[in-house]
Design a protein around this motif. Structure first.
Motif, short mmCIF file in Angstrom:
data_model
loop_
_atom_site.label_atom_id
_atom_site.label_comp_id
_atom_site.label_asym_id
_atom_site.label_seq_id
_atom_site.Cartn_x
_atom_site.Cartn_y
_atom_site.Cartn_z
N LYS A 189 72.51 48.91 15.33
CA LYS A 189 72.64 48.75 13.88
C LYS A 189 73.73 47.77 13.48
O LYS A 189 73.53 46.92 12.61
N VAL A 190 74.88 47.85 14.12
CA VAL A 190 75.97 46.93 13.79
C VAL A 190 75.57 45.50 14.13
O VAL A 190 75.87 44.57 13.38
N LEU A 191 74.85 45.32 15.23
CA LEU A 191 74.40 43.98 15.61
C LEU A 191 73.35 43.44 14.64
O LEU A 191 73.33 42.25 14.34
N ILE A 192 72.50 44.32 14.14
CA ILE A 192 71.51 43.91 13.13
C ILE A 192 72.24 43.47 11.86
O ILE A 192 71.95 42.42 11.29
N ILE A 193 73.21 44.27 11.43
CA ILE A 193 73.98 43.92 10.23
C ILE A 193 74.68 42.59 10.44
O ILE A 193 74.65 41.72 9.57
N HIS A 194 75.30 42.42 11.60
CA HIS A 194 75.99 41.16 11.90
C HIS A 194 75.05 39.97 11.79
O HIS A 194 75.40 38.94 11.21
N GLN A 222 64.58 39.97 16.61
CA GLN A 222 64.33 40.42 17.97
C GLN A 222 64.79 39.37 18.99
O GLN A 222 65.35 39.71 20.02
N ARG A 223 64.58 38.10 18.70
CA ARG A 223 65.04 37.03 19.59
C ARG A 223 66.56 37.02 19.69
O ARG A 223 67.13 36.78 20.75
N ASN A 224 67.24 37.25 18.57
CA ASN A 224 68.71 37.23 18.55
C ASN A 224 69.32 38.46 19.23
O ASN A 224 70.47 38.40 19.66
N LEU A 225 68.59 39.55 19.26
CA LEU A 225 69.10 40.80 19.83
C LEU A 225 68.51 41.00 21.23
O LEU A 225 67.60 41.79 21.43
N LEU A 269 63.64 48.16 17.46
CA LEU A 269 64.01 47.37 16.28
C LEU A 269 63.31 47.90 15.04
O LEU A 269 63.93 48.06 13.99
N SER A 270 62.04 48.22 15.16
CA SER A 270 61.29 48.79 14.01
C SER A 270 61.94 50.07 13.53
O SER A 270 62.13 50.27 12.32
N ARG A 271 62.29 50.95 14.46
CA ARG A 271 62.89 52.23 14.10
C ARG A 271 64.26 52.03 13.44
O ARG A 271 64.57 52.66 12.43
N GLN A 272 65.08 51.13 14.01
CA GLN A 272 66.40 50.88 13.45
C GLN A 272 66.30 50.29 12.04
O GLN A 272 67.04 50.70 11.14
N LEU A 273 65.38 49.36 11.84
CA LEU A 273 65.21 48.76 10.52
C LEU A 273 64.74 49.80 9.50
O LEU A 273 65.21 49.81 8.36
N ARG A 274 63.83 50.67 9.90
CA ARG A 274 63.36 51.74 8.99
C ARG A 274 64.52 52.66 8.60
O ARG A 274 64.66 53.03 7.43
N GLU A 275 65.33 53.05 9.59
CA GLU A 275 66.48 53.92 9.30
C GLU A 275 67.47 53.22 8.37
O GLU A 275 67.98 53.84 7.43
N MET A 276 67.72 51.96 8.62
CA MET A 276 68.67 51.22 7.79
C MET A 276 68.12 51.03 6.37
O MET A 276 68.89 51.06 5.41
N GLU A 277 66.82 50.86 6.25
CA GLU A 277 66.20 50.77 4.93
C GLU A 277 66.31 52.11 4.21
O GLU A 277 66.62 52.16 3.02
N MET A 278 66.11 53.20 4.94
CA MET A 278 66.23 54.53 4.36
C MET A 278 67.65 54.79 3.86
O MET A 278 67.86 55.40 2.81
#
Length: 106
Positions: A22-27, A40-43, A51-60
């Motif tokens: 999550k922190v890496l996605i935010i970054h 996905q390429r950057n991570l 990635l799908s699950r993390q994005l859904r949680e962060m959207e929630m």
């Protein structure tokens, strides 16, 4: 088994942004909106499913905004919400601490 109520503010923060990705996605999103495959390429090492699950949680948790352009082929972009942008200073402090820690442990 009932879940433990979270009452410490630091624990709340870790519950929302904790984990490996999550922190890496935010970054990554601090630089602006990105598409799924770009993220996905950057991570390096993250799976499509994770990635799908993390994005859904962060959207929630209202940290990111998912913008679906309703086009063919489908185009979706993810960007930080104002709440997500408010984590910028926290990430910079964590970065600074990590740099100092890394130097001190060599």
């Amino acid at each position: 088994m009932p879940t433990k109520a979270v009452c410490c503010p630091v624990e709340v923060t870790l519950k929302v942004i904790g984990g490996r990705w999550k922190v890496l996605i935010i970054h990554n999103l601090l630089g602006g909106a990105m598409r799924f495959n770009e993220l996905q390429r950057n991570l390096t090492g993250i799976t499509h499913r994770t990635l799908s699950r993390q994005l859904r949680e962060m959207e929630m948790h209202q940290l990111i905004v998912r913008n679906d352009f309703n086009e063919t082929p489908p185009r979706v972009e993810y960007s930080l919400s104002p709440l997500g942008h408010s984590l910028k200073s926290i990430l910079f402090v964590m970065d600074e601490w990590g740099r100092k820690y890394r130097v001190g442990t060599k």
